[in-house]
Design an enzyme around this catalytic site. Sequence first.
Site, PDB file in Angstrom:
ATOM      1  N   ARG A 231       0.863  -1.181   0.000  1.00 47.84           N
ATOM      2  CA  ARG A 231       0.000   0.000   0.000  1.00 47.84           C
ATOM      3  C   ARG A 231       0.899   1.230   0.000  1.00 47.84           C
ATOM      4  NH1 ARG A 231      -3.377  -2.855  -1.468  1.00 47.84           N
ATOM      5  NH2 ARG A 231      -5.398  -3.349  -0.539  1.00 47.84           N
ATOM      6  N   GLU A 260      -4.046   7.040  -4.882  1.00 39.96           N
ATOM      7  CA  GLU A 260      -4.359   6.450  -6.197  1.00 39.96           C
ATOM      8  C   GLU A 260      -5.704   6.953  -6.716  1.00 39.96           C
ATOM      9  OE1 GLU A 260      -4.137   2.229  -5.596  1.00 39.96           O
ATOM     10  OE2 GLU A 260      -2.091   2.372  -4.839  1.00 39.96           O
ATOM     11  N   HIS A 278      -1.259  -0.122  -9.891  1.00 39.73           N
ATOM     12  CA  HIS A 278      -1.856  -1.045  -8.910  1.00 39.73           C
ATOM     13  C   HIS A 278      -2.464  -2.268  -9.604  1.00 39.73           C
ATOM     14  CE1 HIS A 278      -3.912  -1.400  -4.711  1.00 39.73           C
ATOM     15  NE2 HIS A 278      -3.626  -2.584  -5.219  1.00 39.73           N
TER      16      HIS A 278
HETATM   17  C1  8YV Z   1      -7.167  -4.689  -4.873  1.00 31.59           C
HETATM   18  C2  8YV Z   1      -5.296  -5.338  -3.638  1.00 31.59           C
HETATM   19  O1  8YV Z   1      -8.098  -5.461  -4.243  1.00 31.59           O
HETATM   20  O2  8YV Z   1      -6.089  -7.393  -2.812  1.00 31.59           O
HETATM   21  C3  8YV Z   1      -5.630  -6.298  -2.554  1.00 31.59           C
HETATM   22  O3  8YV Z   1      -5.394  -5.948  -1.389  1.00 31.59           O
HETATM   23  O4  8YV Z   1      -4.562  -4.436  -3.474  1.00 31.59           O
HETATM   24  C4  8YV Z   1      -5.905  -5.479  -4.972  1.00 31.59           C
HETATM   25  O5  8YV Z   1      -6.039  -6.788  -5.356  1.00 31.59           O
HETATM   26  C5  8YV Z   1      -7.630  -4.185  -6.160  1.00 31.59           C
HETATM   27  O6  8YV Z   1      -7.274  -2.855  -6.178  1.00 31.59           O
HETATM   28  C6  8YV Z   1      -9.108  -4.291  -6.355  1.00 31.59           C
HETATM   29  O7  8YV Z   1      -9.835  -3.504  -5.455  1.00 31.59           O
END
Ligand code: 8YV
Length: 311
Positions: A231, A260, A278
């Site tokens: 993150r 983002e 991402h």
């Molecule tokens: C997000 C992610 O879910 O799983 C996670 O924690 O960062 C990604 O797979 C994606 O941005 C979809 O919301």
Amino acid sequence: MKQEIIVTGPMYPPTLAKLDETYTTYKLFKAEDRAAMLASVADRITAVASSNSGGIDGATIAKLPRLKVIAHFGVGYDTVDVNAAKARKVAVTNTPDVLTEEVADLAMALLLATVRRVPQGDRYVREGKWLKGSMALTESVQGKTLGIIGAGRIGRAIAKRAAAFNLKIAYQGPNKKADLPYAYFADPVALAGEADLLMVACPGGEATRNLVNRAVIDALGPKGFIVNIARGSVIDEPALIEALQQNRIAGAGLDVFADEPRVPEAFIAMENVVLQPHVASATHQTRAAMGQLVIDNLAAHFAGRPLLTPV
Ligand code: 8YV
């Protein structure tokens, strides 16, 4: 009569289509008047589907008195107020395991792309520069030490791959893991001091906010590279930008950012930074598997069965 759910954020379109087919869905992320949409269904909603870019905060949870489950699309659930949910005995589910290998693949791709300057090489060819001479040599990953922040499922999958690339491995996290043969450091500064390459693979949220700060970046040093597939909040972004601009660090590979999809101009301007939007879990196969877990958790809730992946 279909059951009703609220969907707070966008997710894999075929998953959304399946939710639309199964339930009457109220898409909060598309509502012109969120408060009105919430108020119109508040006394009936027991389940919410959420996602990274459209989570659910404590105020929204408070407006849903019958809420029992939040089925989150993503392994990271930092956009869900889990404490508020817990206080109300609302269960939260996420999508672990199904994306581990996919995310680890992109982590390695980004590490190699950053150190070996793969996108820069692509641009070099496209821009006709090769005709005028060879591209500058790059650093090597061979024999280097990879410091992994976060030895959870994804960190471990990255370590497995890194070993095949002859990297030595060390890790940092809140706890030493008895089953891991790698060197452990409780302090991220100490890990960075040992590492040549730093891989950020821990959960986001308040507990890890700015964990990678100026001191960690400086301990990594001017020959060091950072890759972040976790993150944006885990890295002090202004400190990273400043370190890159001042050559106090060699480069960075970033799949995630503090705000983002807005990426600081400073990153875009720097040749030694490799950027991704991402996408670590963003394949058809993995997004479908993540979506299926959301669908299965909601189905379990409505059928009165145990949830599959509570956090
Ligand atoms: C997000 C992610 O879910 O799983 C996670 O924690 O960062 C990604 O797979 C994606 O941005 C979809 O919301």
